[in-house]
Enzyme design. Structure first.
Site, PDB file in Angstrom:
ATOM      1  N   TYR A  34       0.817  -1.275  -0.181  1.00 53.16           N
ATOM      2  CA  TYR A  34       0.066   0.046  -0.002  1.00 53.16           C
ATOM      3  C   TYR A  34       0.852   1.273   0.218  1.00 53.16           C
ATOM      4  O   TYR A  34       2.090   1.096   0.120  1.00 53.16           O
ATOM      5  CB  TYR A  34      -0.830   0.100   1.272  1.00 53.16           C
ATOM      6  CG  TYR A  34      -0.511   0.455   2.702  1.00 53.16           C
ATOM      7  CD1 TYR A  34       0.244  -0.621   3.172  1.00 53.16           C
ATOM      8  CD2 TYR A  34      -0.669   1.590   3.103  1.00 53.16           C
ATOM      9  CE1 TYR A  34       0.797  -0.405   4.379  1.00 53.16           C
ATOM     10  CE2 TYR A  34      -0.063   1.920   4.469  1.00 53.16           C
ATOM     11  CZ  TYR A  34       0.546   0.954   5.125  1.00 53.16           C
ATOM     12  OH  TYR A  34       1.345   1.263   6.431  1.00 53.16           O
ATOM     13  N   LYS A 150       6.482  -1.868   2.368  1.00 48.09           N
ATOM     14  CA  LYS A 150       5.393  -1.122   2.525  1.00 48.09           C
ATOM     15  C   LYS A 150       4.058  -2.158   2.341  1.00 48.09           C
ATOM     16  O   LYS A 150       3.379  -1.866   1.654  1.00 48.09           O
ATOM     17  CB  LYS A 150       4.791   0.083   2.308  1.00 48.09           C
ATOM     18  CG  LYS A 150       3.871   0.986   2.997  1.00 48.09           C
ATOM     19  CD  LYS A 150       3.992   2.460   2.532  1.00 48.09           C
ATOM     20  CE  LYS A 150       2.873   3.277   3.460  1.00 48.09           C
ATOM     21  NZ  LYS A 150       2.995   3.472   4.741  1.00 48.09           N
ATOM     22  N   GLU A 183      11.208   2.719  14.841  1.00 53.57           N
ATOM     23  CA  GLU A 183      10.312   3.766  14.447  1.00 53.57           C
ATOM     24  C   GLU A 183       8.961   3.793  15.027  1.00 53.57           C
ATOM     25  O   GLU A 183       8.751   2.989  16.058  1.00 53.57           O
ATOM     26  CB  GLU A 183      10.197   3.682  12.776  1.00 53.57           C
ATOM     27  CG  GLU A 183       9.440   2.253  12.331  1.00 53.57           C
ATOM     28  CD  GLU A 183       9.655   2.114  10.922  1.00 53.57           C
ATOM     29  OE1 GLU A 183       9.431   3.018  10.224  1.00 53.57           O
ATOM     30  OE2 GLU A 183       9.171   0.868  10.592  1.00 53.57           O
ATOM     31  N   LEU A 208      10.433   1.453   7.741  1.00 53.95           N
ATOM     32  CA  LEU A 208      10.138   1.914   6.389  1.00 53.95           C
ATOM     33  C   LEU A 208      10.981   3.334   6.139  1.00 53.95           C
ATOM     34  O   LEU A 208      11.176   4.149   6.961  1.00 53.95           O
ATOM     35  CB  LEU A 208       8.612   2.451   6.435  1.00 53.95           C
ATOM     36  CG  LEU A 208       8.053   2.795   5.367  1.00 53.95           C
ATOM     37  CD1 LEU A 208       7.712   1.477   4.296  1.00 53.95           C
ATOM     38  CD2 LEU A 208       6.930   3.558   5.596  1.00 53.95           C
TER      39      LEU A 208
HETATM   40  N1  PLP Z   1       7.028   4.102   9.377  1.00 56.18           N
HETATM   41  C1  PLP Z   1       5.825   3.295   9.229  1.00 56.18           C
HETATM   42  C2  PLP Z   1       5.971   2.143  10.059  1.00 56.18           C
HETATM   43  C3  PLP Z   1       4.695   4.110   8.693  1.00 56.18           C
HETATM   44  O1  PLP Z   1       3.640   3.190   8.620  1.00 56.18           O
HETATM   45  C4  PLP Z   1       4.985   5.193   8.179  1.00 56.18           C
HETATM   46  C5  PLP Z   1       3.748   6.132   7.257  1.00 56.18           C
HETATM   47  O2  PLP Z   1       2.671   5.391   7.448  1.00 56.18           O
HETATM   48  C6  PLP Z   1       6.178   6.024   8.390  1.00 56.18           C
HETATM   49  C7  PLP Z   1       7.376   5.330   9.037  1.00 56.18           C
HETATM   50  C8  PLP Z   1       6.287   7.283   7.694  1.00 56.18           C
HETATM   51  O3  PLP Z   1       6.373   7.146   6.402  1.00 56.18           O
HETATM   52  P1  PLP Z   1       6.038   8.372   5.320  1.00 56.18           P
HETATM   53  O4  PLP Z   1       6.775   9.575   5.639  1.00 56.18           O
HETATM   54  O5  PLP Z   1       6.431   7.847   3.824  1.00 56.18           O
HETATM   55  O6  PLP Z   1       4.486   8.470   5.374  1.00 56.18           O
END
Ligand code: PLP
Length: 299
Positions: A34, A150, A183, A208
């Protein structure tokens, strides 16, 4: 806010009747990826970077992209347009399709399931949350070994976030076997350490690669801030000058409490608030050029 029309496998259908097959592999195995884009003033933020990450996720799972990036970009924009979203989010999910339940990949590259949902968000509430700052709760990171992809296999994230909520925190900070924060359950975690350096974990399979993380890093360096890609413990965060999370949905969100203890004076830090303001400036200034496809949908 409720979407009106949802894109499912080539068609926009009314939200209440939108559905996928009961034997969809996304539903049965979480065999799906996703992406989430922020929408501001009707435009997609960092469209190209999210599309690149999506392509990488698909590639890592050996899923054939159902569209070219330009065609997908058109569908996303059409979803925003048809739902009249000015401030909101676009959610895209691609699964390996539907068929009799079997963990093995289907012998033929059967057609993927593609869903796009665009919805408005109450941006004033998001801003108010950032102005107040949020509490985070540290939780053991129980996820699999490929968190750089993701995927919708988010059960450990869900349980951590729920556990955080149970103790009054808005986000979970996931902690690895060495006691360091990987994270947030749905965000990238940062601190401003006592030496005035920004710290966030280096990219590896445990996190991620956040699109907002990359953008904020670029902005911070341009501002002359030193950025160190090194993980920190919740204890180090409590001794830090500031902390914050980044994500497409929350932008930059100051963290003011960790595990029930106040960080500094318990108020959002000036650097976090400045980075948020600079990030929003960047978004407003670059939005018209953002996107991989300048064409209007259907043109
Ligand atoms: N880490 C995780 C586990 C996430 O689900 C998300 C965003 O949904 C992020 C980091 C932040 O990613 P982004 O800045 O691309 O939204």
């Amino acid at each position: 806010m409720k979407p009106r029309l949802v894109y499912v496998n080539g068609r926009f259908v009314p939200y209440p009747s939108a559905s996928v097959h009961v034997e969809d592999r996304g539903f049965q195995f979480g065999d799906s990826v996703y992406e989430v884009w922020a929408v501001m003033d009707g435009g997609l933020i960092d469209a190209a970077a999210h599309l690149r990450r999506l392509e990488r996720s698909l590639g890592e799972l050996r899923m054939t992209p159902p569209f070219t990036p330009a065609a997908l970009d058109r569908v996303l924009r059409e979803a925003v347009r048809r739902n009249r979203v000015r401030e909101g989010l676009v959610y895209l999910q691609i699964t390996r399709g539907a068929g009799p339940r079997d963990p093995l990949f289907p012998p033929h590259d059967r057609s993927a399931t593609v869903v796009v949902i665009a919805r408005g968000v109450d941006r004033a509430a998001v801003d108010a949350r950032a102005e107040a700052g949020i509490s985070v709760s540290s939780q053991p990171d129980q996820r699999w070994g490929r968190c750089d992809i993701k995927t919708t296999g988010l059960l450990a994230n869900v349980l951590s976030k729920q556990a955080a909520r149970a103790v009054g925190a808005a986000e979970a900070w996931l902690v690895d076997g060495e006691g360091r924060v990987t994270e947030g359950a749905s965000s990238t975690a940062w601190i401003l350490d006592p030496a005035g350096r920004l710290r966030t974990r280096a990219l590896d399979a445990a996190i991620l690669p956040g699109v907002t993380r990359a953008r904020v890093m670029e902005i911070a360096r341009r501002e002359g801030l030193e950025v160190v890609e090194a993980a920190f413990t919740p204890e180090e965060a409590l001794g830090a000058r500031e902390a914050f999370n980044t994500s497409a949905s929350g932008f930059v969100t100051p963290v003011v409490r960790v595990d029930g203890r106040p960080l500094g004076d318990g108020r959002p830090g000036p650097v976090a608030l400045r980075l948020r303001a600079l990030y929003l400036d960047h978004v407003r200034n670059t939005r018209p050029q953002i996107g991989v496809c300048a064409q209007e949908p259907g043109s």
